[in-house]
Design an enzyme around this catalytic site. Structure first.
Site, short mmCIF file in Angstrom:
data_model
loop_
_atom_site.label_atom_id
_atom_site.label_comp_id
_atom_site.label_asym_id
_atom_site.label_seq_id
_atom_site.Cartn_x
_atom_site.Cartn_y
_atom_site.Cartn_z
N HIS A 122 -17.59 -0.08 7.49
CA HIS A 122 -16.51 -0.64 8.06
C HIS A 122 -16.60 -1.13 9.30
O HIS A 122 -16.30 -0.35 10.53
CB HIS A 122 -15.09 0.13 7.98
CG HIS A 122 -14.71 0.39 6.40
ND1 HIS A 122 -13.29 0.79 6.26
CD2 HIS A 122 -15.17 0.36 5.45
CE1 HIS A 122 -13.29 0.94 5.02
NE2 HIS A 122 -14.58 0.78 4.47
N HIS A 225 -6.60 -6.12 0.37
CA HIS A 225 -5.59 -5.23 0.06
C HIS A 225 -4.22 -5.61 -0.61
O HIS A 225 -3.16 -5.29 -0.18
CB HIS A 225 -5.30 -4.51 1.38
CG HIS A 225 -5.39 -2.96 1.47
ND1 HIS A 225 -4.32 -2.29 1.31
CD2 HIS A 225 -6.42 -2.38 1.37
CE1 HIS A 225 -4.75 -0.87 1.55
NE2 HIS A 225 -5.94 -1.02 1.33
N GLU A 249 -12.35 -8.20 -1.93
CA GLU A 249 -11.72 -6.95 -2.71
C GLU A 249 -10.30 -7.13 -2.86
O GLU A 249 -9.38 -7.55 -1.98
CB GLU A 249 -12.16 -5.78 -1.91
CG GLU A 249 -11.77 -4.55 -2.30
CD GLU A 249 -12.09 -3.31 -1.37
OE1 GLU A 249 -12.92 -3.44 -0.73
OE2 GLU A 249 -11.31 -2.26 -1.59
N HIS A 325 -15.02 3.27 -4.40
CA HIS A 325 -14.27 3.37 -3.39
C HIS A 325 -14.66 4.69 -2.47
O HIS A 325 -14.98 5.82 -3.18
CB HIS A 325 -12.77 3.61 -3.67
CG HIS A 325 -11.62 3.51 -2.66
ND1 HIS A 325 -10.60 4.43 -2.93
CD2 HIS A 325 -11.77 2.93 -1.49
CE1 HIS A 325 -9.78 3.81 -1.86
NE2 HIS A 325 -10.39 3.18 -1.00
O1 EZ4 Z 1 -6.52 1.73 2.07
O2 EZ4 Z 1 -8.31 4.76 1.11
O3 EZ4 Z 1 -11.16 -0.48 0.56
N1 EZ4 Z 1 -10.71 0.78 1.17
C1 EZ4 Z 1 -9.49 0.82 1.22
C2 EZ4 Z 1 -8.98 2.28 1.75
C3 EZ4 Z 1 -7.44 2.46 1.23
C4 EZ4 Z 1 -7.22 3.73 1.65
C5 EZ4 Z 1 -5.90 4.33 0.94
O4 EZ4 Z 1 -5.57 5.70 0.94
O5 EZ4 Z 1 -8.78 -0.21 0.81
O6 EZ4 Z 1 -8.83 1.66 3.21
CO CO Z 2 -9.68 -1.33 -0.59
#
Ligand code: EZ4
Ligand code: CO
Length: 415
Positions: A122, A225, A249, A325
């Site tokens: 990230h 998100h 995503e 994830h």
């Molecule tokens: O917001 O895991 O792609 N990753 C994400 C994460 C989520 C968190 C929530 O608990 O979207 O950062």
């Molecule tokens: Co995410």
């Protein structure tokens, strides 16, 4: 070999984790992750009050039967709490089976299909210079795939942007790691303000800048998100096409699978979705109609290795790959399980890797290794996890909440 006991370990080395420890009558121990960020104690209670009493005396090798017993036997199927609890049991039983076999877990799942699992880190920054520093740090650490999130002019705090970009990517002290922790330890959730138009205007310029600075080779990802309507998502996907994303995503809230059909018909930007899904049924249409390219479900939230493997076998028929994830709220136990399964899956795509803090590492003792931009499990039997329970007990649970998101007029929006 019978299950003798099961114990729930709740610990908070910097953030909360729920771990299930299963012990067999001949003393073999297995671990599973059931952490549900911001709602941890619901899973702990589901396990302690309703699942642990069912486990003792069961055949520790009967993984599929135990999965079906917990899924169908509860009558109340699916849901994040139930499926995280089942995941914890399932993962712990796979850990035990592999230890008894004397093999690293991936060998029981079919053996290695590749050298290591490509991961993405990230990178983020409140502005472009901060983002560039963060991308550079990731490249220096060997990452070959990087998620890009930035601040948006006019918005105070935006999902996915680290508060301190000055620090290193990971491995250092937790206070100065380059990281963001969205679940804050406080009495009430933090509140953020959101403006979709401002976001949609800004994001393409960020990717243009990143491609200009770092070139075409590096794989770039972005997480919307769940905040967009289908037509907003289609617009974003189209505007990002020149920058050749690895994936875009969670463009829409995931409950409505049909939303993705509209997005898909407008853009060739690859789509990933599913970190909040917990069942194969959440993917039924998305996979069969080929509306997505990557499945985001982690082992921890979708019923364990047994059921994520089932989702991925279904996805394989449609050339859809895994992109599990892997935030810091998936514990090292959950990440170890993901890396074993990912190494074995033919249709592995990429693994998210948000490096855990030093304290978390010390409690869970993971043995997977990051090198050449990828993770590889160790060769030791089982998952390769060594929980230090005394140390875990020194970090008691602390209530924490994910933020709540509001539009400028105060309307609650998707976070
Ligand atoms: O917001 O895991 O792609 N990753 C994400 C994460 C989520 C968190 C929530 O608990 O979207 O950062
Ligand atoms: Co995410």
């Amino acid at each position: 070999m019978l299950i003798e006991r099961a114990d729930v370990i709740v610990t908070s080395p910097g953030r909360n984790f729920v771990t299930l420890k299963i012990t067999t009558d001949d003393g073999v121990v297995g671990y599973g992750d059931g952490t549900l960020n911001g709602r941890e104690l619901a899973v702990a209670s589901y396990l302690t009050d309703h699942v642990v009493p069912l486990l003792s005396g069961r055949d520790a090798h009967a993984i599929e039967d135990t999965w079906q017993y917990l899924y169908r036997g509860a009558y109340w199927r699916r849901g994040p709490v139930t499926m995280a609890a089942i995941a914890a049991v399932d993962t712990a039983l796979w850990d035990i089976k592999a230890k008894v076999a004397g093999l690293p877990l991936y060998q029981l799942l079919g053996g290695a299909s590749r050298e290591r699992c490509l991961v993405y880190g990230h990178a983020s920054g409140k502005d472009i210079p901060e983002l560039f520093d963060s991308v550079r740090k990731h490249l220096d650490e060997g990452f070959r795939a990087i998620r890009i999130q930035t601040g948006v002019p006019g918005l105070d705090s935006v999902y996915g942007v680290a508060s301190s970009a000055a620090a290193s990517v990971g491995g250092g002290d937790s206070d100065d790691r380059y990281d963001y922790e969205p679940a804050r330890r406080a009495a009430l959730p933090a509140e953020e303000t959101w403006d979709t138009r401002a976001y949609l205007r800004h994001v393409p310029s960020v990717f243009e800048a990143v491609r200009g600075e770092f070139g075409e080779d590096i794989a770039l990802l972005h997480d919307a998100h769940h905040r967009l309507t289908p037509i907003q998502a289609a617009k974003l996907g189209t505007s990002l096409e020149p920058y050749d994303l690895f994936w875009l995503e969670d463009v829409t809230p995931a409950e409505n699978q049909e939303a993705l059909r509209w997005v898909r018909h407008h853009t060739t930007t690859p789509l990933a979705i599913g970190e909040v899904f917990n069942s194969i049924w959440d993917y039924q249409h998305l996979i069969r109609e080929q509306l997505i390219d990557y499945v985001r479900s982690p082992i921890t939230h979708a019923g364990g290795i047994t059921s994520v493997r089932r989702i991925m076998d279904y996805a394989a028929m449609y050339q859809i790959k895994s992109g599990m994830h892997g935030p810091t709220d998936v514990s090292p136990v959950g990440l170890a399980a993901a890396v074993h399964l990912g190494l074995a899956l033919h249709n592995f795509g990429i693994q998210e890797y948000m490096v855990h803090s030093r304290e978390t590492h010390d409690v869970f003792g993971p043995t997977y290794e990051f090198a050449h931009g990828g993770l590889r499990p160790s060769e030791e039997p089982g998952l390769g996890i060594h929980v230090d329970e005394e140390l875990a007990a020194r970090y008691p649970y602390e209530r924490a909440y994910l933020p709540v998101n509001r539009l400028r007029d105060g309307t609650v929006h998707d976070w």
